[in-house]
Structure formats: structure tokens, C-alpha cells
Enzyme design. Structure first.
Site, PDB file in Angstrom:
ATOM      1  N   LYS A  34       0.247   7.435  70.171  1.00 36.41           N
ATOM      2  CA  LYS A  34      -0.599   8.496  70.021  1.00 36.41           C
ATOM      3  C   LYS A  34      -1.974   8.464  69.189  1.00 36.41           C
ATOM      4  CE  LYS A  34       1.339  10.307  65.378  1.00 36.41           C
ATOM      5  NZ  LYS A  34      -0.195  10.123  64.611  1.00 36.41           N
ATOM      6  N   THR A  35      -1.916   7.676  68.393  1.00 33.87           N
ATOM      7  CA  THR A  35      -3.478   7.105  67.937  1.00 33.87           C
ATOM      8  C   THR A  35      -4.446   6.718  68.941  1.00 33.87           C
ATOM      9  OG1 THR A  35      -2.431   6.672  65.808  1.00 33.87           O
ATOM     10  CG2 THR A  35      -4.518   5.901  66.085  1.00 33.87           C
ATOM     11  N   ASP A 217      -4.082  15.852  64.174  1.00 34.79           N
ATOM     12  CA  ASP A 217      -2.697  14.874  64.287  1.00 34.79           C
ATOM     13  C   ASP A 217      -1.780  15.467  63.514  1.00 34.79           C
ATOM     14  OD1 ASP A 217      -1.422  12.622  64.864  1.00 34.79           O
ATOM     15  OD2 ASP A 217      -2.407  11.378  63.438  1.00 34.79           O
ATOM     16  N   GLU A 218      -0.477  14.937  63.729  1.00 37.38           N
ATOM     17  CA  GLU A 218       0.520  15.271  62.719  1.00 37.38           C
ATOM     18  C   GLU A 218       0.933  16.954  62.462  1.00 37.38           C
ATOM     19  OE1 GLU A 218       2.582  13.151  62.295  1.00 37.38           O
ATOM     20  OE2 GLU A 218       1.644  11.220  61.959  1.00 37.38           O
ATOM     21  N   GLN A 248       9.664  14.555  63.143  1.00 33.64           N
ATOM     22  CA  GLN A 248       9.073  13.718  61.971  1.00 33.64           C
ATOM     23  C   GLN A 248       8.461  14.697  61.117  1.00 33.64           C
ATOM     24  OE1 GLN A 248       7.095   9.785  63.144  1.00 33.64           O
ATOM     25  NE2 GLN A 248       7.149  10.347  64.956  1.00 33.64           N
ATOM     26  N   ARG A 603      10.323   2.927  61.510  1.00 37.54           N
ATOM     27  CA  ARG A 603       9.164   2.266  61.188  1.00 37.54           C
ATOM     28  C   ARG A 603       9.556   0.590  61.544  1.00 37.54           C
ATOM     29  NH1 ARG A 603       6.223   5.601  61.491  1.00 37.54           N
ATOM     30  NH2 ARG A 603       7.950   6.655  62.250  1.00 37.54           N
TER      31      ARG A 603
END
Length: 786
Positions: A34-35, A217-218, A248, A603
């Protein structure tokens, strides 16, 4: 010709990048790139002719913003895109429009400590007694209200519970305390901007026209205040791209609402949705574990994680007798895996629910001289010596900042007593004058005793000298402050090195070095002191994470959000810890706890271990009960490791005393953590997380007939004769040799160290994949035939 930034994107990523007009929701699973999508999308917008100054990209941490900014510069070079955190963006707006909420442009930003000081002052002014509610509960409740845009005025007209009523008695005084000091707390930054946008239609329209393209974002972690800000800036030009993953969403406790994602469809009927489901981070085994877990959440948008990596090793689920044994084994694994080159130290991430669980693993790593970084410990800018110096700069920048003044006035101590300060405060309250002006009058007109008046005069002289260079470089400001106050000499006199005196001086030098770096990066449109004070106030725990450092990383599951590691160990997956005891009665909070474990699992890139201990001290926390979440995992696909029998710290006595034979224990054995003189077979070696008294410990040991054992040492008859110093008999156990252990079965020696009687070997066992280290003189091993 296809632009370079569009190359190697999968179909979904390319669709998200090319969709630049209108509202867009990008549902991005962990490790889905996504980044990369966000930065490539900005590059594509610029390539399509959109002015960079009309683009705003918001995220939640400075670390994430720095990474995005670096990637964007690689694609398009320096640009005028505003890319930063929500709070950074709102501070920028608030500086410009502060008057609309009764502030001046040079307002102070209070951190947690400063906010608490202001709250204490508000409690005194309100004549409120802290008998039925704690200071922290008051602070948390006020924060809760602010995140939901509930002002003191709104509370006045509401029907309140007993707890809410108590908060309502202090909340108005707290806000007045902040305003009179020309200050905002962390929550005010968002609340004030949301208020400005809601109450100033013309300004809202101007900002909407100025920032025509917004990327967030997020998005699943936004609270109501952030939702209102974004919504009001995307009315006339609804070019909003929200990127996030409801699976998340882990910040409900600080006001984040997962409903903000579903509300996008209501607010923007023409919303386009793109799903990023290809995972480039983790092995199929890790993703299968994560997917099985999150399926138990009912309030979620269904999506699939599609692994793009080849299969790897199975996820490990380990059970230990104690928390100490858990920490020791994890440290052993890290030592062995790094020694044989499978991972670098920077590839290891050790995650836990709260910071309280870091102590034992820190000790285990220290004993093995394994370097580590602790993310989320005591923040640098909250250390006393740093706060002391910053208080001078805060006061120079904002003379109305009473919290900064109260801290600086007698630091270092200069003979201004508590009574004198109270007298000056009373004078300020009765005359309605700022506290700094009241101190000037106290020194000038003798409102305090002569000694205090003289000391106040000296302080004011220092203040005036620092104020005279306020527009200069930050390093000059700090150096002059240190010199005029004698602060370095003050720190050097505080104590011997072991008492922290030298650490404080080192922190001072680090602050000066950081000031020099900030001066070099200073922008022309913002004074150095303003940039520094904002930087210090808006630091987050994860901002201190150094991805390039060759060391193991220790951090909470919350702080690990957005990061990745080659090998991840999630500790203390136990009931009342994960899920936390506070969440047990609320199904929605249980779902958030499950999402938190999902974040921890995802992670991991290659290796993952989840673990729990049957005893985590006698404090009751964890209670030795494995987390209910572990029952939701695909255990038939995992490697189950039971360390409770062969490696337990206690042995339930059966009369077979040969199992623990102290005559065969070498007291200089590096595995043993007690000296021969300290060892007493009549006293159990309890996990030092135990909070029982010595009497209770002895009584419990007697009732359970515990026989202590030395962790990691299994005395038994050995293959070689310990009395024989012939080195050849020990050297037959070489890396690559196949051996058989009576408990763990067949394995292969992967490394060895030491010589003669002190020779140790590390063995990888075939049955469970475990890695264990033994001293040859204390273990029964046989070389496998053939």
C-alpha cells in the site's frame, strides 16, 4: 510509453494508482504494497498535471511519513506535496487560524506531562477532590470527549452518570487553564481544527479549493475528529483516497472508529473500491495462521490474503513452564539463528501486549550480549533533563505558558520556595495578570521575601537574555540556555555515573547534536524554535524505531503496526493478557484484541513463533491459561513445542532424585545463573516476577514439594568421562554430526563452542524443529550410527 512507476504493479495496484479523480477506498491487506501504491499514485497525479501544492497525504506516524516522502522524491524529485501526519497538518492550519478558537499563533503544544500539570492546576481551581476518581481516569475521559468533539458546553446540557458528572466538574476548568496559558493538548489540535471547519463555512470552502486531492493512510484508525476534518475538506472536490484495512483497526481505546470505513459508502455513493489482496511479505504458512484467526471476527469485510512467496517453515506454537524460560529460549533461538547466518539481528522482532512484558526478554538478551532496541520505552523528550531545557524554550516562545514557567522558575534550584511561588500565583489570580508578569511585579515591588525576590530577578534576567536571540539558530538558543542556567554543571553534580548523572549529561549532548541537525534542515517559512517545539511534542513511540540498526527490536504489538521482520516472536499469548482482561466483557473489544494479534502475526516474513507460559510469576496475570485465540489457529498446520517437561524450572518430585544430581553440576557453567554459594536446594528459585512475600513463597513451595532445577542443565550419565581431560573425546561432537538425545530424539549439531569440559553444542532436533544448547559434560548424547 508506460511511466517507470507503473511498472511491476499488479492489476489491483495499477487500478488504484490510475484512479485519481473521485472518492476511492483502497482495502489493503498487510504486506500488499500500500505504501508503494500511495506514493506511485501521487507521482501519477503530478504526471497528469495536478499541481503538487493541491495534494495532501496524511498518515499517523512521522516514520511512515518520512518513508513515503523518501519514496516520492525518488519518483518525482522534491515537490510541494504536503505529506505528513494528521497532527502535523492540523498544527499547520491551527497556527494560521488560531484566533478563531481564542488562541494566538504561538500557542504551546502540551505533551502528556504538561497536560497533567495543567489538569492538576484545573483541579485546584475547581476545588475538586480526587476521592472517587483518579487523575489518569479524568485525563482519559477528557481525551475521550475531545476525540468525539464533545466540549464542556455540550456536557452541560446532557444527562450524566456519576463518573461523567465528576469529569464535567473539571473539564471546563481544564480548558480555561489551557487557553489562559495559550496552549493546546494533543487532542485539542484535532478538536480545534474540526471546530473551525464546522463553524466557518467560507474558510472551509477556501481550504477545500486549496487542497483538492486528499490521501489518507490507515483510514481505519481515524477517530470522529479526524473523520470530520477529512469530510469537510472533501465536499466541493471529493477527491478522497482512503487506504486502510479494517482487520488492522487496533486503536479503538483512543477513539478510533472502524465505522469510518463503512461510512465512506454512505458519504460518497459513487465510491470506487479496490482490494489489494496479494501479500508480498509473508510465507503461506504465516498467512494461513493469520487468516484462520481473523475469520472469527464477525464485523468485518471479507477478503483473502493471497501469498506471493514460496512456502516456508511451519509457524511454531510454544508452551513454557515460566515466563523466564520463555524469554531464555527465545534469546537462545536468536543467538543460534543469527550465529549460523540464517538471520541478521535486525531481522528479529519480539512483540508483546504491554511494555511490562519486556523486562525478562531484555535480561535474557543482555546475558547473551545480544544488542537490542526497545521501542516504546521512556521517550527521549520526556526525560527530566530534556523537559527542563525545553521548558525555557517554551516560555520564550510563548510567555503565557504557565506550565513551562512553573517548571523553569526553579530549575536548577535557585532559592525560590513553594510558598513564594504560591504568593505570586495568588497575585496573578487576583489581578488577572499573566503569571510571568506577576513574577516581574513580585521582584520589583517586594511581594515576596528579599531572598526570593533576588532569585526571581536573576531568573528574569536569564529569560530576557534568551528571548533576545529567539530568532536565531536553535543550537545557539540551547547553548545559551545551558550556559546561563549552569545546567550542565547542575547535571554533573546530581550524582555518580551509576546514579544516572553521566546519562543525563549524555542526553544533553544528544539534544544539542539533534538541534544542529534540525538547524541544517530548517525551512525558511518556520522559525527554528517553532519547528523544534512541534517536533518534540509530536513524536510517537514508533518514530524512534531504527530499521537499519543491527540489533533485535522489542516493542508492543501496537507499536509494531506497519513494520515487518524476518522472524517474529509474540510473547505471552495468554488469557487476561491477549485478550486483555479489560476487554473480556465486550464482544467488540474482543474483536479488536483479535485484530491486534492478527497485526502481530502479519509482521512476520519467514519465521513466526507464538508462545505462552504456564506460570507468569504469582501475580495472577495470565494465570497460565493459553489465550482463547490460540484455539482458533490451524494447529494441525503448526509445529507444537512443549518446553514444560524437559526444560521446566521446577520439577514435581517423584522420589527419583537422580533426575536432579547436584554433584554433576559445574558451578562455573555459563548456563547457570547462580553461584555455588548462593545455591540452596531447600529454596525454590521462583520466577522474579513473583510478588509474594518470602513466607508465602516458602509455604507454597512446601505445599507443592517443588524440587528446584538449574534452567537449561539436564544432569545425567554422559557419553564421555568428565574426569578425563583428553580433549579428543569431546571433539568428536562436531557441527554436522547426527546425535540422539534421550528426550528430544535425533538431531543435528549446528554449532559448537568452548573446549574440553566446557564444550557446548547447539542441536537442531528433527521431531519438533527446536534448537537447543547443551554442555557436553552435563547431557546424555550418543552419536547416531552411520
Amino acid at each position: 510509453m508506460v511511466p517507470s512507476y507503473l511498472e511491476n504493479l499488479n492489476a489491483a495496484q495499477a487500478e488504484a494508482v490510475r484512479t485519481i479523480h473521485g472518492p476511492l477506498m483502497v482495502l489493503a491487506g498487510p504486506g500488499s504494497g500500500k505504501t508503494r501504491v500511495i506514493t506511485c499514485r501521487i507521482a501519477h497525479m503530478i504526471q497528469q498535471g495536478i499541481e503538487p501544492s493541491r495534494i495532501v497525504a496524511l498518515t499517523f506516524t512521522n516514520k511512515a511519513a518520512q518513508e513515503m516522502r523518501g519514496r516520492l522524491e525518488q519518483l518525482v524529485g522534491p515537490s510541494d506535496v504536503w505529506l505528513g501526519t494528521f497532527h502535523g497538518f492540523c498544527v499547520r492550519l491551527l497556527r494560521r487560524y488560531a484566533r478563531l478558537v481564542g488562541l494566538s499563533e504561538n500557542f504551546s503544544i502540551y505533551d502528556v506531562d504538561d497536560s497533567q500539570s495543567a489538569l492538576k492546576a484545573a483541579i485546584r481551581r475547581a476545588n475538586f477532590e480526587l476521592t472517587h476518581v483518579s487523575l489518569s481516569k479524568l485525563a482519559n475521559r477528557i481525551s475521550f470527549y475531545k476525540n468525539r468533539l464533545i466540549t464542556p458546553e455540550i456536557l452541560e446540557g446532557e444527562s450524566l452518570s456519576s463518573d461523567e458528572y465528576q469529569v464535567s466538574q473539571v473539564y471546563p476548568y481544564y480548558q480555561r487553564e489551557l487557553l489562559s496559558s495559550g496552549a493546546v493538548d494533543f487532542d485539542d489540535i484535532l478538536m480545534h481544527v474540526a471546530t473551525i471547519l464546522r463553524t466557518s463555512p467560507e474558510l472551509r470552502a477556501q481550504l477545500d479549493a486549496r487542497f483538492q486531492y486528499m490521501l489518507v493512510d490507515e483510514y481505519q484508525d481515524t477517530n470522529l475528529a479526524q473523520y470530520v476534518i477529512v469530510r469537510h475538506l472533501c465536499v466541493d472536490h471529493p477527491n478522497l483516497a482512503a487506504t486502510g484495512d479494517p482487520d488492522q483497526s487496533i486503536y479503538g481505546w483512543r477513539g478510533a472508529s472502524i465505522k469510518n470505513v463503512s461510512n465512506l459508502e454512505r458519504d460518497y455513493p459513487e465510491l470506487q473500491t479496490v482490494r489489494l489482496e496479494m501479500n508480498y511479505r509473508s510465507t503461506p504458512e504465516v498467512l494461513s495462521t493469520a487468516d484462520c484467526l481473523i475469520q472469527y471476527n464477525t464485523y468485518r469485510k471479507q477478503k483473502t490474503l493471497i501469498p506471493q512467496r514460496d512456502g516456508g517453515e511451519k509457524v511454531r506454537l510454544a508452551v513454557y513452564p515460566t515466563a523466564r524460560r520463555e524469554a531464555e529460549d527465545v534469546a537462545d533461538q536468536i543467538a543460534i539463528l543469527s550465529e549460523r547466518g540464517q538471520f541478521e539481528l535486525r531481522d528479529f522482532g519480539i512483540l508483546y501486549r504491554t511494555n511490562a512484558h519486556s523486562r525478562l526478554i531484555e535480561q535474557a538478551l543482555l546475558r547473551r550480549q545480544i544488542p537490542y532496541q526497545l521501542v516504546g520505552g521512556f521517550r527521549f523528550y520526556l526525560r527530566k533533563e530534556i523537559k527542563d531545557l525545553i521548558s525555557y524554550l517554551q516560555l520564550v516562545y510563548n510567555p503565557d505558558d504557565d506550565v513551562a514557567l512553573r517548571r523553569a522558575i526553579n530549575t536548577p534550584a535557585r532559592g525560590i520556595g513553594k510558598k513564594s511561588i504560591e504568593q505570586v500565583q495568588e497575585h496573578a489570580d487576583s489581578t488577572g495578570k499573566p503569571l510571568l508578569e506577576a513574577f516581574r511585579e513580585a521582584a520589583q515591588f517586594g511581594l515576596v521575601n528579599a531572598r526570593a525576590a533576588k532569585a526571581i530577578g536573576k531568573f528574569l534576567k536569564i529569560y530576557d537574555q534568551i528571548s533576545s536571540i529567539i530568532h536565531g539558530p536553535l543550537l545557539d538558543l540551547l547553548n545559551v540556555t545551558v550556559q546561563l542556567t549552569g545546567y550542565r554543571e547542575y547535571l554533573e553534580k546530581q550524582g555518580e555515573p551509576e546514579e544516572g548523572g553521566n546519562d543525563a549529561v549524555a542526553n544533553l549532548d544528544e539534544l544539542l547534536a539533534e538541534a544542529a541537525e534540525l538547524d541544517a534542515e530548517a525551512a525558511d517559512d518556520k522559525p527554528a524554535i517553532e519547528a523544534f517545539l512541534e517536533f518534540a511534542a509530536l513524536q510517537a513511540d514508533s518514530d524512534k524505531f531504527n530499521a537499519g540498526a543491527d540489533c533485535v527490536t522489542l516493542m508492543t504489538l501496537h507499536a509494531a503496526k506497519g513494520l515487518e521482520f524476518g522472524a517474529v516472536y509474540v510473547l505471552a499469548v495468554e488469557e487476561n493478557i491477549l485478550p486483555h482482561s479489560r476487554s473480556k466483557d465486550d464482544p467488540m473489544e474482543i474483536e479488536e484484541e483479535r485484530r491486534l494479534l492478527f497485526v502481530g502475526i502479519t509482521r512476520a516474513k519467514e519465521r513466526l513463533q507464538l508462545s505462552y507460559a504456564k506460570r507468569r510469576g504469582f501475580s495472577g496475570q495470565g494465570s497460565g491459561v493459553p489465550s482463547s485465540f490460540l484455539l482458533e489457529l490451524p494447529r494441525d498446520e503448526m509445529t507444537l513445542v512443549d518446553e514444560t517437561e524437559a526444560s521446566s524450572d521446577y520439577y514435581e518430585g517423584t522420589g527419583d532424585q537422580e533426575y536432579f544430581d547436584t554433584s554433576k553440576v559445574s558451578w562455573d557453567d555459563e548456563i547457570c545463573q547462580v553461584s555455588e554459594g548462593e545455591y540452596d536446594q531447600s529454596e525454590p528459585m521462583f520466577d522474579d516476577a513473583c510478588q509474594l512475600s518470602e513466607e508465602e513463597m516458602a509455604a507454597r513451595a512446601q505445599s507443592k514439594k517443588l524440587v528446584p532445577r538449574i534452567p537449561g542443565v539436564i544432569p545425567a550419565s554422559v557419553l564421555v568421562d568428565p574426569a578425563n581431560d583428553d580433549q579428543a573425546q569431546w571433539e568428536q561432537f562436531q557441527p554436522g554430526s547426527e546425535v540422539v538425545h534421550p528426550t528430544f530424539g535425533q538431531g543435528s549439531i549446528v554449532s559448537s563452542s568452548g573446549h574440553g569440559k566446557k564444550r557446548s553444542v547447539s542441536i537442531s532436533f528433527s521431531a519438533d524443529g527446536s534448537l537447543r544448547t547443551f554442555r557436553l559434560s552435563h547431557v546424555e548424547l550418543t552419536l547416531a550410527s552411520g
